[in-house]
Structures are given as C-alpha cells and as structure tokens.
Write an enzyme that holds these catalytic residues in place. Sequence first.
Site, mmCIF file in Angstrom:
data_model
loop_
_atom_site.group_PDB
_atom_site.id
_atom_site.type_symbol
_atom_site.label_atom_id
_atom_site.label_comp_id
_atom_site.label_asym_id
_atom_site.label_seq_id
_atom_site.Cartn_x
_atom_site.Cartn_y
_atom_site.Cartn_z
ATOM 1 C CE LYS A 79 -3.996 1.897 2.565
ATOM 2 N NZ LYS A 79 -4.848 1.735 3.779
ATOM 3 C CB SER A 154 -8.029 3.727 2.786
ATOM 4 O OG SER A 154 -7.182 3.094 3.728
ATOM 5 C CB SER A 178 -8.353 0.998 5.772
ATOM 6 O OG SER A 178 -9.023 2.231 5.695
#
Lengths: 489, 484
Positions: A79, A154, A178
């Site tokens: 990420k 996210s 997330s």
Amino acid sequence: METHSLSAVELAECIRKRSVSALEAVESVLKRIEQLDAQVRAFVTVDADGARAQARALDEKRARGEALGLLGGVPVAVKDNICTRGLPTTCSSKILQNFVPPFDATVVERLRAAGAVILGKTNLDEFAMGSSTENSGLFVTRNPWALDRAPGGSSGGSAAAVSARMASLALGSDTGGSIRQPASFCGIVGVKPTYGRVSRYGLVAFASSLDQIGPLARDVPDAALLLRVLCGHDPQDSTSADRAVPDFLRDLDGPIRGLRLGLPREFFGEGLSREVEDAVRQAIETLRSAGAETLEISLAHSEYAVATYYLVATAEASSNLARYDGVHYGYRSAEAGDLYRLYAATRREGFGAEVKRRIMLGTYALSSGYYDAYYLKASRVRTLIRRDFEKAFQEVDVVVCPTAPTPPFKLGEKVDNPLEMYLSDIYTISLNLAGLPGLSLPCGFSSEGLPLGMQMLGRAWDESTLLRVAQAYQRRTDFHRREPKVSLL
Amino acid sequence: MTDYEVVIGLELHAQLATRTKLFCGCSTAFGAPPNSQTCPVCLGMPGVLPMLNRAAFDHVVRTALALHCRIDPETAMDRKNYYYPDLPKNYQISQNARPIGVDGWFDMESGGSIKRVRILNVHLEEDAGKLIHPEDTGAATSRVDLNRAGTPLVEIVTGPDLRSVEEAKAYMESMRQFLVALGVSDCKMQEGSLRFEASISLRPFGQEKLGPRVEIKNVNSVRFVLGALECEIRRQTELLNRGESVPQQTVLYDVRHDETRPMRSKEHAEDYRYFPEPDLVPLHLSPERLEAIRATIPELPLARKQRFMQCLGLSSYDAGILVEDPAIAGYFEACAALHADAKAVSNLITNEVLRELKERRLTIDAFPVRPEGLADLLRRMDAGEVSKTVARDVLTEMVATGRGAGPIIEAKGLRQIGDEAVLRALVLQAMQQNPKAVSEVRAGKSKARGALVGPVMRATQGKADPGLINRLIQELLNRPSSGE
C-alpha cells in the site's frame, strides 16, 4: 509459466522445490498487471525493473543453495502509505507525489528479509482516509469483480491487486476498517492484527493510536503466512509489543468444536442489507455444523463508535498531517510569498477535500474550549467500547458479524455524501478503537455476483483463533477459490 | 525608583547532557555543519516514529528529585501543535497534562540570605531547529538548520516568587550552577544550551493580588533577560503612575533599542491543541528506579558552599568561587584532603590555579598539576622552602612542564634563602642606603618598611624568606645606635 493463479503458500513451495523460479513468478504477475491494470488501476507504481532484479538475486541465492525465507520469491504489493526506500511513497496525495523515502518501513524490511519480491505500490484513499479509494488524489481504482463498483477502501488498490491476481499478497493498513472492508468488497481475506502486533515504523500515520498494518490475501493460509512475517517487536515503534509470535500457519488446522461464537445484536440490525445478512447467517450455520456454539451478545456502546472514531482519528490526523507544509519535502505551492501563504497555498492545493475535512474536524476537536467536549469525551467512550469487548470475550471466543453493511457499492454513489460513506465502516470501526484483532473473509456472493464478506473479531493477541475459525470455514466452502473475470469496459 | 513591588517568574530551558537526541540516534554535538546531524526521525519525515532516550528522561527525573518535586509514577508525553519552519513535524513533543515533576522548590542565595523559590513544573521536551535569516547571511532566502531539532531539553518553571531583578539574576546564576553540578546540562549559554523566558507584573506593596502578567519573549541570554526586566519595570511603573493599567500581553525585547514592544496579536494568539502523544507509551517509574536515580544526585552547590564555610572555615566569597564549577570544587576537596590548611589550599586555587586555567584555556580535568602535586607545593610553602611569590612561578613552571615542585625548585635554585647571616648583611645594607625609611619606620610608619624589604628581595631574586627579613629589620632597629 502462468504462476499468478497459485496461492502464495503454493508459489513459495514451488520456488523452494525449484519447479518455478522467482523471476518466472514476477514475470507472470507483471504480465497480469500489463493486461488488467489499465482497467483496474490498482497500482500507483509498478517497480518492474526492481522486482525483476530482486527476483534474479533470489534465484542466484537459491542456485547457491541458500534458503530464501518464508516468502522466497513471492511477489507482494505494498500500500502506498508504507515507506519503501528509493520507491515513491505518495499516500495517493498530490502533496507527497514526488516523495521518495530514504528508508524502508519495518514491515518492508521484514518482507525483504523473508525473501518477498516488492512488486510496487498500490492506490488508496488519500492518506488512508476513505472507504472506496475514490478519495485517492491520483485516480480511482475499480473493483475487479465489477468495474463500475468500488473496491472498498482505503486499501482498495491492495485488495484489487490480490483479487485480480496481479500480486500474490499485499500489505494494507487498517485504521477503521481499511483492510477488512476492501477485502470484503474484493472477495479476499484481510487481517487487522492486534494494535502493537505489527510495527508502524514507516507507515505514514493517519491516526497513530488506531493504525495497524496487516495482510491482504486470497485465502486464510496465505494471510497466516504473511502475518507471521509481519509480526514482531520493533524497538523503533514504542507502541509495538514485545511478545512471542505464534506460527499462525501451523496452528491453522485445529478443531473449532466447542468454540463459542458471539453474535452482537447491534451488528445485525437496521442498515444491514438483506443479502449480506443472509450470507453471514448462512456462514454462521456452517460454523455451527463444524461444532462451534453460538450465542447472542451485546456491544452496547457500538452505536457511538462512528462518532467516537471521527473525533479520535481526525484529532490525531490533524496533528500527524501538519508536517506537510511545503517547507522540508513534498509539494510546495508556486504561489508562496510569505510563510503563512506558503503554508496555506501548499496545503490548499496539495490536499484533497476529504483530507481537509478531517483536518478541520480534528483541529476543532482539539481546540481550547472544545477539547473536553469532543476529544476527551471521545477518549472516554473509547474506554467504554473497549470494556464492551472485554465483557463479551468473557463469554465468547470469537465475535462474528458482517464486515460491511452492503455489497460493493457503485463508484460515485457515495462520494457526495461523506456521512453515508462513513457508515460503511460501522461494523469495523469499534475494533480499532478497542485495539483488537479482526479479519474479513468471503462468505458468498450477491444476486449481482458481487463478493460478500463476514468479519471475525478476537481477543487481544489471539489472531490464531481467528485464523483457525476462518480456515475451518474455508475448508467447508469455496467462495475464496473464485476468481473475478475482469472484463473490458 | 519603583514604588511598586516587582513580581517575576522565570521559565528555563536547558539542553540535557546526552550524546544523542531525544527521539533518535543523531548526535547532539554543537557546531557541526548545518543539517549534518539529522535523520528521517528528526527531520519529521512521513512514517517515522519517536524512540525515547531513557538517559534524557532520567536526567529530568533527577532534576525533579533534586528540586523536591512530587513525581508521578506514570508520566506521559503530549503533543504541542504549532506551525513553524524550524519545527519539522509542526508539533513539539513535550509534556503538558502529566509532567515528570510538580510542586517543588529551589533554595538559592540572594543578597546574603537564603531564598526559597517555588518550582511549579519540571518536564521533558524536544528542541526545535534554527532559522538562519537573509539579514544574517545575505542569502536570498531563509534557511533551516535542523541539527538542534529533537535535542532533549528540561523545562523548569518557577512560581511568581522573584521580587527584584537582582533575585532574577541570582536565580539564573544559581540554577546554572545547580544544573551543571547535577550533571544534567553543561549550560553553555553561548551555544544556546541554557535559555530563559520571563514574566513580570507589578503591584502596590502590600497588595496580595498579582498584577496583570506580561510575558517577555526573545530573551536568550541572562543579560537580555535582565535588560528586558529593567525595561518592563520602567514601562509598567510609568503606566501605573499615570493611573493607567498594564494590559496582560506578550512583549518582545528589542536589544538594539533596549525597549520592549508588544507582539502583534497574531504572533501569540496560539492554541497549542495539546493532546497525548499516541506514538509513545506512558512512562512508568518504579519506586526502585526512582531511588536508583535519587542515589545519583551529588551534593549540590549551595549545600557544598555551606559545608566549605562551616567545616573548612572558608569565607563565603571563596567558597562561592569554588562551588561555581563542581569540578573545581572537587579538585579543591581532593587537595584539602592532602593538606590540612584548607584556607591556604583555597587561596592557592582561587588565585593561582584559576588564573592558570583561564590563561591557558584549560579545564580542571586537563590541568597538569594534580592534587598531589599542588599539596606538595603547599607543603613546601609551609616549610618555608619557597615564598608565596616564588610559589606562583613554581606553579606556572609545573603547569608548563608537568614536573613536580621539588625538581623545579632545585633546578632553578628557587629555594628560599633562610640563611640569617646572608640576609642580615643585606638588610643592614638596605637600612644604610635608606636612612629616611629607617626613621619613618621608627616613627611608626609601617608602610615605609616596604622600602627596606624591597631591595633585599631584589638582591635575592625574590627568594628571601619575607618573615625572616621582617624579624631582622625589627632586630636591627631595636639595636641601640647600630652602626650609625
């Protein structure tokens, strides 16, 4: 050779047995990315050359007869809010678009030490603030199961990459859901470890007391394997715990007979879509048939979780994001002038709307005259939420509930209604406030063929039990085996 | 002259004596090229986390203990949020809600008596970096040097207990000595490792309620603090005498014009939005650890001074000079342990040793004459081997060559001349050459005696025993019509 359809556990085993080389594994996912990512847009940066170089080095190591580590040759996506030395780390924000960290996050160091190949960086809601990856300051990621749907957020880029077989594994971060919510939306497994299990050093902070890095994987053994690599004490993170790390993969296959599963009545009420509820209840029946017992419990303060979260998380964020000011690194407005205007213009131009909204909320919550009514009160409610869980875990071993209230929603559907977007985290947020571990795993598909997820919440430091229950479920179902057919738009 | 009672409170920041910064491994050494002592942590890069330096924490605990503070077994760090380019994270990690020490006191000497000053708060925090402005460099833009960013500081806040500029001065000097003696800071003002801020109010004598408080910023040296306080006393007195009130405000001291001026409201309308630092867990202090730290507190300057006066018979002045630097005081004690006459030891150190140190820019630790050597010289002075004047030269030679007093005296023939016959002849000669002085001494003008001693000293290159010369002068004067 097409190795992208192998699980990480299988792939590592093949590379160990020399039936596949690390380079072949990398080429396979790079080809996959080339084919699909123009549609999915999971990656912010694909480090093709770097990945090939890492793979070649691993193959040479293997040729010398050296061991490669638990993840030897497995391509992992990271990420883009996790620092990678020499590779841009943007947080999907314009303000960090050109930021290249001079250091690796501790988890990235651990990945490298375990022989993983760092493939590239994945898209997220800017600074991990959002639930659909639509708040990315760079571009929108699409759900591989249906390109008009959100992948969740996210960690939407990481979830989409794993789901579409563009990476064997991925790292996400979970501040209010997330990892778990995008895992649910993309039909994969996501684990949010106990707060303090995984070092946060190198994770660009959103809300320091809630953030935790965790794995996104195709199935439970893959998640267990990656979790094992990530966990461990790090002196560079004073909130990281100095505790022994179990061999999650080895502990996976124990029986679940007699385990007590708690169903929180607050998480099966209004706002939960019929399809999700049916799938989760069906999954609970499967677990009962495997010998687990179930009982209804109450997490009485969970109705305040969203409100509490949006005070605590935004307060911390308002301070954590203060450093992006155009002075030392990152984006600087051309419209500088004096110091105040440099700050104001840089932040106005560099941050997106949602980030600004949260900075303002958090600044307000900490302001003199409001601190007691907002931040302090939220901290107290947080304690009550934690106590709810403590009480529940005296009666049950695992709490089972939906991950998200709905199947993956359409892109654009909620972007104009932040409050509705916030409510998509309603079942995931409490866990972060309590600092406990949780996971999401696929438990069915909607009538439109969209993945549905169930969530399991555990006692502090007891990821093992969560993974064991999840594995017991996956042995009896095949939802996790299905692959999305990414179709051209 | 003021008609009002002056009320002053002081806030001190001292750089803690640690090799590395508060939250990372970077060096705290002074004077390195800009930004050469930085890393991702003290640069405030995305993703970094602080790691607490336990040595810095222990220093503050030690300080709080020595200031008789109440110490919470669990303390925590807080974030103080404000934007400034020398603060890379745009928040400072400090302590607000749970400082390490509260409610202590500090005894200091002022105007010949002991004054007790309340200490409200002792806490740990990180320093900011340094801005270098175009006015100073001629460069086109302001520059930032972050070598100092993240340096550990102790902040010590007094109650509004100081009643004059003199007391403020005494506090600043005593505190400096205290912190150095405690070993928590080197307190080098010129390197910015000790800084003060002051707040001041005036009130009519006899009034209990405090007047409106004026905070003075931008005063980093003791001299500037004192100058700013004088200015404020003048300004506030004038206001009050005109029947006006003093607004509560923050002022800046303008050194060049020796005046204070209010800051624009924007410059200090700060809301620091303190909240608990989530990246650092609360700090636990076990009773055992607290006691272990307490055991490292040395005797502090005031107590040491009083002991030197009471047990060793030194004057307040001499004792004060010796305790100013704990290393000097330690040297003195080591010498005094080897030589019974503590006053003689003190005289030799305060006059000659300190002069040598200053001239040669040495610290006492690097001083080549160790206590044994100095005691040996003192013994030879007592034995009449060398006079005080010659001893001074011997000491200089000892420092320069590293040799002992004995070999130097022998090699240079500096042994005091105690041969009565030789000196008697020289004294007689001096008296014959200066009959005026002789008659003046006879008439009771003892000052004239110097005119007789001088030539004898010159003739012996200072090696004559002054005591013996005086006895001989007396003897020869008393002899009726000696050779006249």
